[in-house]
Design an enzyme around this catalytic site. Structure first.
Site, PDB file in Angstrom:
ATOM      1  N   GLN A 128      -0.476  -3.019  19.365  1.00 37.37           N
ATOM      2  CA  GLN A 128       0.899  -3.290  18.941  1.00 37.37           C
ATOM      3  C   GLN A 128       1.818  -2.087  19.114  1.00 37.37           C
ATOM      4  O   GLN A 128       2.925  -2.219  19.600  1.00 37.37           O
ATOM      5  CB  GLN A 128       0.911  -3.769  17.480  1.00 37.37           C
ATOM      6  N   ARG A 165       6.721  -5.927  10.903  1.00 38.99           N
ATOM      7  CA  ARG A 165       5.507  -6.322  10.187  1.00 38.99           C
ATOM      8  C   ARG A 165       5.308  -5.506   8.914  1.00 38.99           C
ATOM      9  O   ARG A 165       4.785  -6.018   7.920  1.00 38.99           O
ATOM     10  CB  ARG A 165       4.292  -6.220  11.099  1.00 38.99           C
ATOM     11  N   HIS A 174       0.963   1.581   9.171  1.00 41.21           N
ATOM     12  CA  HIS A 174       0.171   0.987  10.245  1.00 41.21           C
ATOM     13  C   HIS A 174      -1.188   1.675  10.362  1.00 41.21           C
ATOM     14  O   HIS A 174      -1.345   2.845  10.000  1.00 41.21           O
ATOM     15  CB  HIS A 174       0.934   1.106  11.562  1.00 41.21           C
ATOM     16  N   ASN A 216      -2.685  -8.889  16.076  1.00 44.46           N
ATOM     17  CA  ASN A 216      -3.934  -8.459  15.448  1.00 44.46           C
ATOM     18  C   ASN A 216      -5.036  -9.470  15.736  1.00 44.46           C
ATOM     19  O   ASN A 216      -6.154  -9.110  16.109  1.00 44.46           O
ATOM     20  CB  ASN A 216      -3.774  -8.336  13.926  1.00 44.46           C
ATOM     21  N   ARG A 266      -1.899  -0.707   4.818  1.00 41.47           N
ATOM     22  CA  ARG A 266      -1.752  -1.201   6.179  1.00 41.47           C
ATOM     23  C   ARG A 266      -1.133  -2.593   6.095  1.00 41.47           C
ATOM     24  O   ARG A 266      -1.549  -3.425   5.288  1.00 41.47           O
ATOM     25  CB  ARG A 266      -3.097  -1.272   6.895  1.00 41.47           C
ATOM     26  N   HIS A 267      -0.146  -2.856   6.921  1.00 41.57           N
ATOM     27  CA  HIS A 267       0.587  -4.127   6.893  1.00 41.57           C
ATOM     28  C   HIS A 267      -0.349  -5.334   7.028  1.00 41.57           C
ATOM     29  O   HIS A 267      -1.509  -5.213   7.448  1.00 41.57           O
ATOM     30  CB  HIS A 267       1.622  -4.162   8.014  1.00 41.57           C
ATOM     31  N   GLU A 318       4.237   2.937  13.572  1.00 37.72           N
ATOM     32  CA  GLU A 318       2.984   3.077  14.303  1.00 37.72           C
ATOM     33  C   GLU A 318       3.175   4.004  15.491  1.00 37.72           C
ATOM     34  O   GLU A 318       4.302   4.165  15.997  1.00 37.72           O
ATOM     35  CB  GLU A 318       2.505   1.702  14.789  1.00 37.72           C
TER      36      GLU A 318
END
Length: 200
Positions: free
Chosen positions: A21, A58, A142, A15, A8-9, A82
């Site tokens: 997002q 991201r 994501h 966040n 996960r980024h 995502e």
């Protein structure tokens, strides 16, 4: 056996603010960059062959920091994006309740379905497993997308919510029969020194 490191980024300002997002192209914040550099240092000492990443900023930036430390090549794939958040993108939970009420999740606000996200994410992994048998491949994506992919490959019924932390790595393995196993889940041990320093 193909081994995937599902990442996960790193952290973004949305966040931190608790904003949805989705497909909005939000960059890493400074904390996110530092998290990505730390994972890059970890990856440099492990066996990985290549990186595939979502084309959202991201995820790209996270992959970039890892690649700079490890020398791996990045390939972008939009299937790793995502899930589209429709009308809720950019909103907090409180704002969603204010706009659409407590039952906002039951309304048609243009969100991509879990089935759609899982289908495209899994298609990417299956294709890579066929193209690169016996390789170790990093997937930078994501939280929600990875959640739904994990539900499918781990055959979890009913689906559970996988609380994947920013900059975590989850390792799954796929054999020649497309059977999956999870070897490591939501590991963030590489972040511990940084988090300890922030707390001082």
């Amino acid at each position: 056996m193909t081994t995937f490191g599902l990442i996960r980024h790193g952290s973004t300002i949305w966040n931190k603010e608790g904003r949805a997002q989705g497909s909005s192209d939000i960059p890493l914040n400074e904390n996110g960059w530092q998290q990505a550099r730390l994972l890059g240092e970890r990856i440099a000492g492990e066996q990985w062959d290549r990186i595939y990443a979502s084309d959202l900023k991201r995820a790209q930036q996270t992959a970039q920091a890892i690649a700079e430390a490890s020398g791996l090549t990045i390939t972008l794939d939009a299937r790793l994006r995502e899930l589209d958040g429709g009308l809720i993108e950019g909103t907090t939970q409180a704002e969603r309740i204010e706009r659409w009420g407590e039952d906002w999740k039951e309304q048609d606000l243009g969100l991509e379905t879990p089935e759609s996200g899982a289908k495209r994410g899994l298609a990417c992994l299956q294709e890579l497993a066929e193209c690169y048998p016996d390789e170790h491949i990093l997937i930078v994506s994501h939280g929600v997308l990875l959640n739904h992919v994990l539900n499918v490959i781990l055959q979890q019924e009913p689906p559970k919510w996988h609380s994947l932390d920013n900059m975590s790595i989850t390792v799954v393995e796929c054999d020649a029969d497309q059977e999956w196993d999870c070897a490591l889940y939501n590991c963030t041990s590489h972040l511990l020194p940084y988090e300890a320093n922030k707390a001082e």
